[in-house]
Design a protein around this motif. Structure first.
Motif, short mmCIF file in Angstrom:
data_model
loop_
_atom_site.label_atom_id
_atom_site.label_comp_id
_atom_site.label_asym_id
_atom_site.label_seq_id
_atom_site.Cartn_x
_atom_site.Cartn_y
_atom_site.Cartn_z
N ASP A 198 -1.12 2.69 8.95
CA ASP A 198 0.22 2.09 8.93
C ASP A 198 1.27 3.00 9.54
OD1 ASP A 198 -0.35 -0.35 7.75
OD2 ASP A 198 -0.11 0.43 5.70
N TYR A 199 2.32 2.38 10.08
CA TYR A 199 3.51 3.14 10.48
C TYR A 199 4.00 3.93 9.28
CZ TYR A 199 4.05 0.78 14.96
OH TYR A 199 3.87 0.32 16.25
N GLY A 200 4.43 5.18 9.54
CA GLY A 200 4.90 6.02 8.44
C GLY A 200 3.82 6.99 7.99
N HIS A 217 -0.15 7.67 1.75
CA HIS A 217 -0.52 7.67 0.34
C HIS A 217 -0.47 6.28 -0.30
CE1 HIS A 217 -0.56 11.99 0.70
NE2 HIS A 217 0.57 11.90 1.36
N GLU A 218 -0.35 5.26 0.52
CA GLU A 218 -0.20 3.91 -0.04
C GLU A 218 -1.41 3.00 0.18
OE1 GLU A 218 3.51 2.65 1.72
OE2 GLU A 218 4.68 3.63 0.14
N TYR A 219 -2.44 3.52 0.81
CA TYR A 219 -3.57 2.65 1.18
C TYR A 219 -4.31 2.07 -0.02
CZ TYR A 219 -2.80 4.55 5.83
OH TYR A 219 -2.23 4.91 7.02
N GLU A 221 -3.33 1.25 -3.10
CA GLU A 221 -2.65 0.09 -3.68
C GLU A 221 -2.64 -1.08 -2.70
OE1 GLU A 221 -1.62 -0.11 -6.72
OE2 GLU A 221 -2.12 2.01 -7.15
N LYS A 222 -2.42 -0.75 -1.46
CA LYS A 222 -2.18 -1.81 -0.48
C LYS A 222 -3.46 -2.49 0.00
CE LYS A 222 0.65 -2.48 3.68
NZ LYS A 222 1.39 -1.81 4.77
N TYR A 223 -4.55 -1.72 0.12
CA TYR A 223 -5.72 -2.28 0.83
C TYR A 223 -7.05 -2.30 0.07
CZ TYR A 223 -2.77 -2.00 5.04
OH TYR A 223 -1.77 -2.14 5.97
#
Ligand SMILES: *[C@@H]1O[C@H](CO)[C@@H](O)[C@H](O)[C@H]1NC(C)=O
Ligand SMILES: *[C@@H]1O[C@H](CO)[C@@H](O)[C@H](O)[C@H]1NC(C)=O
Length: 237
Positions: A198-200, A217-219, A221-223
């Protein structure tokens, strides 16, 4: 036990013990009855000390809950190693051996792979072979394993290259900090690959927009659910 010392043990016994120890730590030989009837997942975490799953423990739980008969393990590679190049090199060879041994033991079981960050580089190099500057050369695994490996998901892969058909995040124009110079070497695994970037995320999606590397650090939760759904879909094919 008097008189029985390490030195007096027959060499063959010592050799056997060493061999068993070696197999326990390094091999993926599985008895027929223990072959997964769901999916066998091998997860390679990002760099850092601690256990072999770290934040990927959530994905492990989701796979076990949603795909009955599955087995999941964290790849015991040198994720805590301060030499990241060595960690990737040894980890990629280890993952290849885990896949080869598992398929030899359980030819009918399908395999799901996931790598996060350093683990993503490790997994991608194991499948495609190394083609980034500075990274130590590992040859690609035999493409015949593309019938056993049904998914290979990368979170925040530092070898990310834009415009590949398997790119899955929203980073359309960024580049990993160790971009893969020959991304087409991943082609044999195209049907299984999902590269979430992701961007960021400054590590896979250099250079814009800078956002304190938050997206890296969001993968989880997100994916994570997306990855489980992808495994289910591929199992049903
Ligand atoms: C496996 O790779 C070979 C060689 O690239 C390719 O022809 C074949 O379609 C692939 N099979 C699957 C199941 O992806
Ligand atoms: C891409 O994903 C990141 C991380 O979830 C998010 O912060 C960002 O807003 C998204 N950007 C676009 C253009 O969708």
């Amino acid at each position: 036990m008097r008189g029985v010392t390490f030195q007096t043990l027959p060499l063959t016994v010592i050799a056997l013990v060493l061999l068993l120890l070696f197999q326990q730590t390094h091999a993926q030989t599985v008895a027929k009855g223990d072959c997964a009837t769901g999916v066998h997942a091998i997860l390679a975490r990002g760099s850092g000390q601690g256990n072999d799953l770290n934040v990927l423990v959530k994905l492990k739980q989701a796979i076990l809950e949603q795909i009955p008969g599955s087995t999941v393990l964290g790849l015991p590679y040198g994720h805590g190693n301060s030499d990241k190049f060595e960690a990737v090199y040894n980890g990629a060879l280890l993952l290849q051996r885990y896949i080869e041994d598992y398929v030899a033991s359980c030819p009918d079981t399908k395999i799901a792979l996931l790598g996060y960050s350093l683990g993503a580089v490790t997994m991608m190099d194991a499948l495609c072979g190394t083609s980034s500057l500075l990274l130590e050369e590992v040859a690609a695994i035999n493409p015949k394993y593309n019938t056993s490996i049904i998914t290979a998901a990368a979170y925040g892969d530092e070898t990310y290259v834009p415009l590949m058909p398997w790119n899955t995040g929203n980073c359309t124009l960024g580049l990993g900090i160790f971009p893969r110079l020959d991304p087409l070497s991943c082609e044999p695994f195209a049907a299984s690959l999902h590269s979430y970037c992701d961007y960021g995320d400054d590590q896979c999606c250099f250079i814009l927009p800078l956002d304190d590397n938050k997206a890296h650090h969001e993968y989880i939760e997100k994916y994570d659910q997306d990855v489980v759904d992808f495994i289910k879909k591929r199992l049903a094919e």
